[in-house]
Design an enzyme around this catalytic site. Structure first.
Site, PDB file in Angstrom:
ATOM      1  N   ARG A 108      18.753 -23.608   9.379  1.00 54.32           N
ATOM      2  CA  ARG A 108      18.042 -22.652   8.518  1.00 54.32           C
ATOM      3  C   ARG A 108      17.163 -21.723   9.342  1.00 54.32           C
ATOM      4  NH1 ARG A 108      17.387 -25.330   3.036  1.00 54.32           N
ATOM      5  NH2 ARG A 108      18.061 -27.461   3.373  1.00 54.32           N
ATOM      6  N   GLY A 117      15.345 -16.153   0.881  1.00 56.20           N
ATOM      7  CA  GLY A 117      16.721 -15.769   0.593  1.00 56.20           C
ATOM      8  C   GLY A 117      17.247 -14.617   1.407  1.00 56.20           C
ATOM      9  N   HIS A 479      15.068 -16.657  -7.655  1.00 57.03           N
ATOM     10  CA  HIS A 479      14.870 -15.473  -6.824  1.00 57.03           C
ATOM     11  C   HIS A 479      14.072 -14.409  -7.570  1.00 57.03           C
ATOM     12  CE1 HIS A 479      16.055 -11.531  -5.168  1.00 57.03           C
ATOM     13  NE2 HIS A 479      15.898 -12.161  -4.023  1.00 57.03           N
ATOM     14  N   ARG A 585     -13.085  16.517  -8.903  1.00 55.26           N
ATOM     15  CA  ARG A 585     -12.309  17.749  -8.719  1.00 55.26           C
ATOM     16  C   ARG A 585     -12.543  18.668  -9.901  1.00 55.26           C
ATOM     17  NH1 ARG A 585      -8.106  13.460  -6.873  1.00 55.26           N
ATOM     18  NH2 ARG A 585      -9.201  12.587  -8.640  1.00 55.26           N
ATOM     19  N   SER A 788     -16.789  14.520   3.892  1.00 56.28           N
ATOM     20  CA  SER A 788     -15.866  13.646   3.194  1.00 56.28           C
ATOM     21  C   SER A 788     -14.482  13.952   3.753  1.00 56.28           C
ATOM     22  CB  SER A 788     -15.930  13.932   1.696  1.00 56.28           C
ATOM     23  OG  SER A 788     -15.020  13.103   1.032  1.00 56.28           O
TER      24      SER A 788
END
Lengths: 900, 900
Positions: A108, A117, A479, A585, A788
C-alpha cells in the site's frame, strides 16, 4: 562540491526500509515525513504492543530517489527489502512463496498527508499456483481460489496495466454459460477455471505470463505504488490540497489478514469521536466477512458499529457491539488507548480474522469544521491539550463550513429522498449527473448538485465544483463522504432506492422524477434531498465557537477588519468580530438602482457645474449610508475609499437601459452614445480611475468627503458616538497625487467640521496597489497616515495579469507549476510580497507609527494572513464571512511563528 | 536645525543687486544662474570694455525670495536697489526723475535659459510730466511725447493690467477726428492730448492716477517682470523646454538708448554665423529709426545687415554695411571679439543712437541642427573648441531635424508663394489658421501646417503641434522664425502679399486660393510653400555629420541598436549606425496583408493540429524575412522577439473583413464571431499575450524558432555570413516560464542545426517588462543570457497606466506637475528607474556577463539614454531614425558623467 559529496556519502548510509511488528518497530509516529502517515502509525502501534500484522515500510526517500534515478531504485534497496522480508517471515511465522502456510502481503501507499483512494494498492500478493494450495489447506479451497483470482485481477490492473474489461468479460461469460447470477454461486473449481482463463488472457494481451515468482510480484507492486504517486488523480488531489510533489509516498508491505475468511471475520472503520459533530461517541461501521476495501469503496452498505449509532441511524442491522461483543470491547479499549496516546480523535481501520482483532491503520481522523471545533474545545476542557493547541486543531479554511447557511427551521421541506448525513451544511443547485458537466456549468457561473450512484477518485474535480453531492450507494466513510467532508461540501450518501437514469437524464425515487437541470436543495446535516430551492438561515455559531474565538483573539497580533460597503454587511462583519472597516467601497453605493440615475447624470454632465449639480443630489444619499455604518461600527475605525472604478462602469450597457437613461436625464441618445464612446477604454484597469478621477474631477471627491464628515457630525450629535473615519485615496502612484487630494480632503473636512463646531479625529491615507506606489512608499508616507495594501490590483500590475482575463491561461499555468497557487487567492510572496515588504519598510522609515493593513482578497486567505503577520502589518481586512477565518489564521500565524 | 539657521544667516548677507557699466561690473558671464543670460552677459560685455548702456541686475534669487515670501521682497532689497540706482546715475551721468537730462531705464526679464518673448518688459521708464520736458529738450518734443505715451501704454498693460483696447480706441478715435491715418502724422501736441486722455482713462478704470514718481514706476515694473515668470505662456514654454520653475528670472534695469531717435539711429540683431546653415558669414538684419522691439515683433520687415546677405536674399534695401559703414565696421569687430571670447556663435542685439553703437545683449545664438553641426565642426577645426566640446554643442534632440526628409530634387514644385527660409526641413500637412485647431487636429492624428499673419507666444502650442509654420509677416528673427528653429519645425516667414481670410477659411496669393484643410508642402530650406503633397527624399547626411558621429562613437560607452521589423527599416538603421537589432517584433510580419489570412487561419484553428497546419504555411514567410534581415545585419546581434500581442489583434474588425476571412478560411461567420468573442479581453494589455501564448500554444514559438534558425542556416550557406540571433521571450513574470520556453527554443534550435550540421552561437533571453520580472531578475538570470528592458510595458504596469487610455488624464497630470514629463517619453527614474536598476543589479549578481539593454521607446530619448548610461546598461535600442540621436545622447552621457 564538498557538500554534495557529503550528501552522497550520507545517502549511501541511508536506511531505506523500516520494519514493524511483534511489539517492536524501527520507526514511530514522529517519522511521518519519512514513513508516511500509515507507516509511521503502524510502527507506533506495533511499539505500543497493539495487534498489528507485521510488515515493513519503504520510506518516502525511496520514492524521491526512485524519481531522481529516472524510475529506478537505489542500489542498496534490494538487499534491505530482502532483509526486511526475512524478518517479516520470522515475526509472522510464515514464509513468502512457500506453499506451506504461505506469507501473503498487501502493498500500500502511504503519504505524509492522507490522500484517500488516490494511489494504488495490491492485496493477497504472494499467491501463485503453488502457494494457493497452501492457502486452500488453511482457509478452504473456495476462499483460496477466489483470493487468487482477485489478486490476479488487481495486480494485472495496477501493475500490468491490463484493461479492467477483459476480466469482467471473462467472468460474465463464464457466469452466463453456467447460468450463475451471483459471485457466491461460484465454487472453487469455477474460480480455478477463471484463473486459467485470466492467465491466458494476460499472456495473449501482454505477450508474457502472469508472474509466478512472489519476489517478482513484490517488486512489480512496489514500482506500481511509487508510480501511482504521479498519476493524474494524485496530482490533481495534491493540487487541491496543497501537497507538494517532493513529499513523495512511502510503500508499506504488510502481512495479510482476512476479514473475508468466514462469518466470524469482519472489517471496519472506527472514529473515536463523531467526525460530523465531534460528539464523544464511538462512531463507525463494519462489514461481516469482507475485506477493508469493500467498506471504503461503498459497494456494500456497512452496518453501524454500536447500538447507539444503530439507533441514531434507525438501522436494523446488528451492530458489531452485539454481533461480536468481546471483540467490540477489545476494539473500544484499543481505540481509547490510541486517542489518549495521539491526543487527537483517531480514524482506525481494523480487521477481524476468525475472531482475532487486528489494527491496520490509525490516523488523526478527518472531521467537519463543527467536529473539529467541538473536539478541540472538548479536549482542551478535558485537559488533554492546551487552548493554544486547540486553536491549531481547527484549520482556518475549514471554518468556512461553520459560517455558511443551513436550512431554515421554518422552511417547508419537500423531501425527495433520504440518505446518510455524510457531510453537514446545505446548498441549492441544479441537478447534474456527470463530473465534467458539473465543472463546466460551475465555470459558467451556475451552482450544481452532483448526483451519482457512487463516486470515485475520478470525480474529485466535479465534487470540488459542485455545491453539494448526493450518492445512491455507500456509507459514512465511503469515498463521497470522506472527500465531501474534507472539501466542506454538504453531502448525502447511500440514498438507497434512488434510481439514476443517465440515458433519460433524470433520477427517480418513489414515483417522483427529477430531471437534470432541475433545482434541488441538499441538507447534509439531515441527510435529506429536498425539492426546489429551500429557504436557508445564517449559521448559528455555538458557544464553543465563541469560546475558541476568545482564545484566538488573545493569541493573535494582527487585527482583523472587514471589507464591507453596506450597513447589512457591516453588521454581519461586526457580529463576526470585525474590529473596524478596512475597505468601504463607496462606488458600490453608486450602483444602487435608486441612485444610478443621478450617478449617470453626473457622469454625463458636460462640465463641472453639471457634475456638481448631480453630485449635490447624491450627497444626502451617501451621507445616510455613512450614518448607518458609523452607528454600527461605533468608535471602531472605518476606512472609506473614495470613488475608484472607471466612470463608464456606471453607464448602461443595453439599448433599453440607454433609452431609460436618456429619458431620465434628458440627454439625447446620440450624445449619450458619444459620451460612452469617449469614456470607453482599451484597458480600463489601467485607465482613468482611482485617484485620477479625483485629480481630474475634484468635485466628486469633495462631495464624498463632505458626505463622510456630515454623516460623522450627525452621528456625534444624535448618539454621542465618535466615529473614526479614515479617508483612503485609491490608485496613488506618486506622492504628489496624495498631496493634492489630501489637501482637498483636509480643506473640505475642516470646512464641514468648523461649520458644525465639532472636532473629530480622522486619518487620510492611501491604497498601495501599484508597484510604483510600493517603491515610492517612503515619499508617500510623508502624507499618508496609513497604507492599505490593495493586493488585488498590486497582483494585477506586478504580474501583468488582468484578473478578468487570466482564466484563459492561468489554469495551464497552474498545471505547469508556473504559479503554485492562484496568485489572486494566495499572495505571490516572491513578487507581490516583496513589494509589500518593501513598502512596509520604506513607509515605516518615514513615519514609524504609520498604520499598515491589507484589504485585497488575500486578507481572508490563511496563507496570506501568515505572510501579513510575518512582515508585521497591523491588520488584515476581508469580506464579512471571512472575518472569523482571518482571526483564526492570525492566531495560527502568531502561534506557528512563535514555534519557529 | 543648525543647518537651517546657517542658511538663513547666509541669506541675510545675500547680494541681491549687481551693477554693470563704465568698463566694470559686479558680475560676469559665468554667473548666468544668478543674473540670467542677459544680465550675466551684459556684465561680461561691460567688463570687456564694450559699449554697454550701464545698469544693474536683480538676481534670480530675488525672484525665488519674492515667491517664497508670498510675492514680497526681501527686506534689504530696497536699499540695494537704491544704491545701485545712485551708482547707475553716476556712470550714466544722468539722474532718475530729474527733468534736466533725465535717466530713463528699461526693465527686462532675463532667465538662465532664453525664453524669447515669454516675459514682460517695460521701456522708457522714468518719464513723467516733468522729465518728459527734459527729454524734449534733448531729443525733440515729438519724440519725447511719443515716448511718454508709449511708456504709459506699455506700463499700463504690463504693470497695471489695463486692457489694451482702451488705448487703441482712444488713439483710433483721435486719429479719426483729426483725419490722420498714420502715427507719423501725429505731432507733439497730438501726443500730449493723447497722454491726457490715456491718464484720464487709467484713473477712470483703475480708480487711481498713473504713477508720476519714477521710483514707484520702477518697483511696479520690477514686480511685473517677476510676476510674468508665472504667467501661462512662461509656464507652458518652460514645460516644452524642460526649464525648472525654481530657476527663476533675473530683472535687469538698464539705461535707455534710442534707436528711434533719428534717421542716424537704428536697431538690429546680428548672428556671428548663419544660424540656418552655420556658414561663417555675418548674418542679421536691422531697422533704421526703430526700437529693438520693432525688429523682434516682426511688424516692419527689416533690412539685411550686409551686402552679402542682401544679395543672398535678393533684397533691394540698403544693408547696414552701406548705410552706416563705420558703425558696421565697429559692429563686426565687436562681434568677432565676442565670438572669440565666448567660443561660440553669438546672437547680438545692438542699438545705434545718433551714430553711437551700443551693445544691448549677447548670447549663444540659437541655431538649426544643421548650423549647430557645421559650427561645432568648424570651430573644432579652427581649434577654438575640442572635438568633445563639439559633441556637446549639438543637442541630441536637435539632430532629429537633420534626419528628416527634404523635398526631392526631382519633385514637381508648384509654388504657391515664396517667403523667407526661416527654418529648414520640409513637411506636408493640411492648412489650419488657428493654433487651437492645429492642436486638436494633430491630437486627432492629422498632420497640419499652421498658416498665420504672424505668430505670438500664445501660438506656442499650435506651433509645437504643427508640422510646419508659414507666416505672412516677420523676418528671419521674428517670433515665428526663432521658435520654429528651436522646435525643429520647417518655417517660411514673411511671405509678403499672402492674404489670410479667416472668415472665408482660406488664404490667397496671386489669384490662387487655398482652403483650410487642403494639403500643402512647406520647404523651409527654400522658403517656399508648395501645392499638394510633394515628393520627399531621405536626408542627405553630410561629411560633417559623419565626422561628428565618428567622434561621438569614440566617446560613448553605450552601444546603440535599433528596433526594426522589416528589411527596409533594418537597412535604414544600419546606415544610421545601428550596431545590431535590439528588438525585431515578429508580429509586425504577421500583419502583412499577404500573410494575414494564414495568421487568421492559425488563430481560428480549433486545435493544435489546425494551428500547426497554418503555422506550416507561415514558416517560409517568416524565414524569408529573417534571411533578409540577417544579410543586412551581417555578424551583428539580432534580437528577435517571439510573438507578443494578444491574438485577437490579428482578427478582422469590420463586417467586410469578417466576410473576407470567412471566405478565405472556410470558417463560417458564426464560428468566427464566437471565436472572436472568446478571444476578446477586458484588459488585453494584461491578458493572454507575450510568453503566455508560448506556454499555451508552444507550436507558435516552435515555428518562429524554426524560421529563425532555418534562415540563419541558409544565410551561412549562401553568403558565409554568420548571423547572431538572440531569441527574446516577452512578458516573462516568473523564472519557470523562461525555463519552459528556453527549453523549447533550445530543443528546436538543436534539432534544426543538427539536421543542417551547422554550429551556431545564439542567445536566449527575455524582456524585463513586468515589475515582478524586475524583482525576480536574480532568478530569471539563471536562464536568461540577456535582459532587454521593455520600458513601455514596465511603465504601464509599474505606474498602472495604459498608454492607450492615458490621454484622458495625463495632460492634467502634467499640468499639475504630478509627472514632470510624460513617463512614456522620458523614463520615470524614481519608479520605473528603480525597477530597472534593481533588475540590473540582481541580474548581474546571478550572471555577471549578462547582456543588458533597453528596447522601449525610451531608448531614443536623450534623458533616458543618460539614465541607461548611469546604471551601466550595455546598449540602448531605438527606432531607425533615432539611432544617431541615441549615439549622440550616449556620447553626451559619457562626457557629462565624466565631468560630474
Amino acid at each position: 562540491m564538498s557538500v554534495m559529496v557529503r550528501e552522497n556519502e550520507a545517502k549511501t548510509k541511508e536506511k531505506w526500509v523500516y520494519s514493524f511488528g511483534g511489539g517492536v518497530a524501527d520507526g514511530n509516529a514522529s517519522m511521518r515525513n519519512l514513513l508516511g502517515g500509515k507507516g509511521a502509525n503502524l510502527a507506533e502501534m506495533a511499539k505500543l504492543g497493539l495487534p498489528v500484522p507485521p510488515g515493513f515500510t519503504l520510506s518516502t526517500q525511496v520514492c524521491n530517489a526512485y524519481y531522481e534515478l529516472g524510475e529506478a531504485y537505489p542500489e542498496a534497496l534490494k538487499e534491505d527489502v530482502s532483509d526486511a522480508l526475512r524478518q517479516l517471515e520470522k515475526t509472522a511465522g510464515k514464509r513468502f512463496g512457500v506453499p506451506d502456510n504461505p506469507l501473503l502481503v498487501s502493498v500500500r501507499s502511504g503519504a505524509r498527508a492522507s490522500m484517500p483512494g488516490m494511489m494504488d494498492t495490491v492485496l493477497n500478493l504472494g499467491l501463485n499456483s503453488e502457494t494457493v494450495i497452501g492457502l486452500a489447506e488453511k482457509a478452504g479451497e473456495r476462499f483460496a481460489y477466489d483470493s487468487y483470482r482477485r489478486f490476479i485481477q488487481m495486480y494485472s490492473n495496477v501493475v500490468l496495466n491490463m484493461p479492467h474489461d477483459t476480466f469482467e468479460y471473462i467472468l460474465d461469460d463464464y457466469k452466463e454459460i453456467h447460468d450463475y447470477s451471483l459471485d457466491t454461486e461460484m465454487m472453487a473449481e469455477d474460480w480455478q477455471e477463471i484463473i486459467t482463463q485470466y492467465k491466458k488472457a494476460i499472456k495473449d494481451v501482454l505477450g508474457k505470463p502472469f508472474p509466478e515468482a512472489p519476489e517478482e510480484q513484490l517488486w512489480g507492486a512496489i514500482g506500481a505504488v511509487f508510480g501511482s504517486w504521479m498519476n493524474d488523480r494524485a496530482i490533481l488531489y495534491r493540487k487541491l490540497n496543497d501537497i507538494p510533489e517532493k513529499w513523495g509516498t512511502a510503500v508499506t508491505v504488510q502481512s495479510m489478514v482476512f476479514g473475508n475468511l468466514s462469518e466470524n471475520s469482519a472489517t471496519g472503520v472506527v472514529f473515536t469521536r463523531d467526525p460530523s459533530t465531534g460528539a464523544k461517541s464511538f462512531y463507525g461501521e463494519y462489514l461481516i466477512n469482507a475485506q477493508g476495501e469493500d467498506v471504503v469503496a461503498g459497494i456494500r452498505t456497512p452496518a453501524p458499529i454500536s447500538r447507539y449509532r444503530a439507533d441514531e441511524l434507525g438501522s436494523s442491522d446488528a451492530p458489531l457491539e452485539e454481533a461480536m461483543p468481546s471483540v467490540y470491547g477489545e476494539l473500544v479499549t484499543l481505540a481509547e488507548k490510541l486517542e489518549a496516546h495521539y491526543r487527537d480523535m483517531q480514524d482506525l481501520e481494523f480487521t477481524i480474522e476468525d475472531g482475532q482483532l487486528y489494527m491496520l491503520q490509525t490516523r488523526n481522523g478527518k472531521r467537519t469544521a463543527a467536529a473539529a471545533l467541538k473536539i478541540a474545545i472538548d479536549m482542551a476542557r478535558e485537559g488533554v491539550i492546551t487552548p493554544n493547541e486547540a486553536i491549531l486543531r481547527l484549520e482556518p479554511s475549514q471554518l468556512d463550513q461553520l459560517l455558511h447557511p443551513a436550512i431554515a427551521p421554518d422552511a417547508v421541506r419537500d423531501v425527495i429522498v433520504r440518505g446518510l448525513p455524510a457531510s453537514p451544511g446545505a446548498a441549492v443547485g441544479k441537478v447534474v449527473f456527470d463530473s465534467e458537466e458539473a465543472t463546466k456549468r460551475v465555470d459558467a457561473g451556475e451552482s450544481v448538485i452532483l448526483v451519482r450512484v457512487e463516486t470515485s477518485p475520478e470525480d474529485i474535480q466535479g465534487m470540488h465544483a459542485a455545491s453539494a453531492i448526493v450518492t445512491a450507494r455507500g456509507g459514512m466513510t465511503s469515498h463521497a463522504a470522506v472527500v465531501a467532508r474534507g472539501m466542506g461540501r454538504p453531502c448525502v450518501c447511500g440514498a438507497g432506492g434512488l434510481v439514476i437514469d443517465i440515458e433519460a437524464g433524470e433520477f427517480r425515487f418513489g414515483g417522483r422524477t427529477i430531471k437534470a437541470g432541475e433545482t434541488i436543495t441538499v441538507d447534509g446535516a439531515a441527510g435529506e434531498v429536498l425539492q426546489g430551492a429551500v429557504k436557508m438561515t445564517k449559521p448559528n455559531l455555538s458557544g464553543d465557537f465563541r469560546e475558541l474565538m476568545g482564545w484566538v483573539d488573545k493569541v493573535r497580533h494582527l487585527k482583523v477588519r472587514t471589507n464591507a460597503d453596506t450597513p447589512g454587511d457591516v453588521e454581519i462583519a461586526r457580529n463576526f468580530g470585525a474590529e473596524g472597516i478596512g475597505l468601504c467601497r463607496t462606488e458600490h453605493m453608486f450602483f444602487d438602482p435608486a441612485r444610478i440615475t443621478q450617478v449617470r447624470a453626473m457622469i454625463l454632465a458636460k462640465d463641472e457645474m453639471g457634475r456638481r449639480s448631480a453630485l449635490g443630489e447624491l450627497l444626502p444619499m451617501q451621507r445616510s449610508d455613512f450614518i448607518d455604518i458609523f452607528k454600527i461600527m461605533e468608535d471602531l475605525p472605518c476606512t472609506i475609499r473614495l470613488l475608484d472604478p472607471p466612470l463608464h462602469e456606471f453607464l448602461p450597457h443595453t439599448e433599453e437601459d440607454l433609452m431609460a437613461v436618456a429619458a431620465s436625464t434628458g440627454v439625447d441618445i446620440l450624445s449619450l452614445k458619444r459620451r460612452m464612446q469617449d469614456l470607453s477604454e482599451s484597458n480600463p484597469m489601467l485607465g482613468h480611475r482611482g485617484c485620477r478621477l479625483g485629480i481630474t474631477y475634484p468635485e466628486i471627491y469633495e462631495m464624498q468627503t463632505r458626505a463622510i464628515f456630515e454623516a460623522a457630525i450627525e452621528v456625534v450629535r444624535e448618539t454621542g458616538i465618535i466615529p473614526h473615519p479614515e479617508i483612503m485615496i485609491p490608485l496613488v502612484a506618486t506622492h504628489k497625487e496624495l498631496v493634492i487630494l489630501k489637501k482637498l480632503v483636509d480643506q473640505t473636512a475642516e470646512h464641514v467640521l468648523e461649520d458644525a463646531g465639532i472636532v473629530l479625529d480622522y486619518k487620510v491615507g492611501t491604497m498601495i496597489e501599484l508597484p510604483r506606489a510600493a517603491l515610492r512608499a517612503g515619499d508617500i508616507a510623508k502624507s499618508a497616515e496609513f497604507f492599505s495594501f490593495g493586493t488585488n490590483d498590486l497582483t494585477q500590475t506586478a504580474l501583468g495579469i488582468s484578473r478578468d482575463d487570466a482564466g484563459r491561461f492561468l489554469k495551464v499555468y497552474e498545471e505547469k507549476g508556473i504559479y503554485e497557487k492562484d496568485p489572486f487567492v494566495t499572495i505571490d510572496r516572491e513578487g507581490v510580497g516583496e513589494l509589500v515588504r518593501m513598502a512596509t519598510l520604506r513607509g515605516r522609515q518615514t513615519r514609524p507609527d504609520i498604520k499598515l493593513g491589507i484589504c485585497g482578497e488575500h486578507g481572508g486567505d490563511p496563507a496570506s494572513v501568515m505572510f501579513c503577520h510575518e512582515i508585521g502589518l497591523d491588520y488584515v481586512s476581508c469580506s464579512p464571512y471571512r472575518v472569523p477565518i482571518a482571526r483564526l489564521a492570525a492566531a495560527h500565524a502568531a502561534l506557528l511563528s512563535a514555534k519557529a
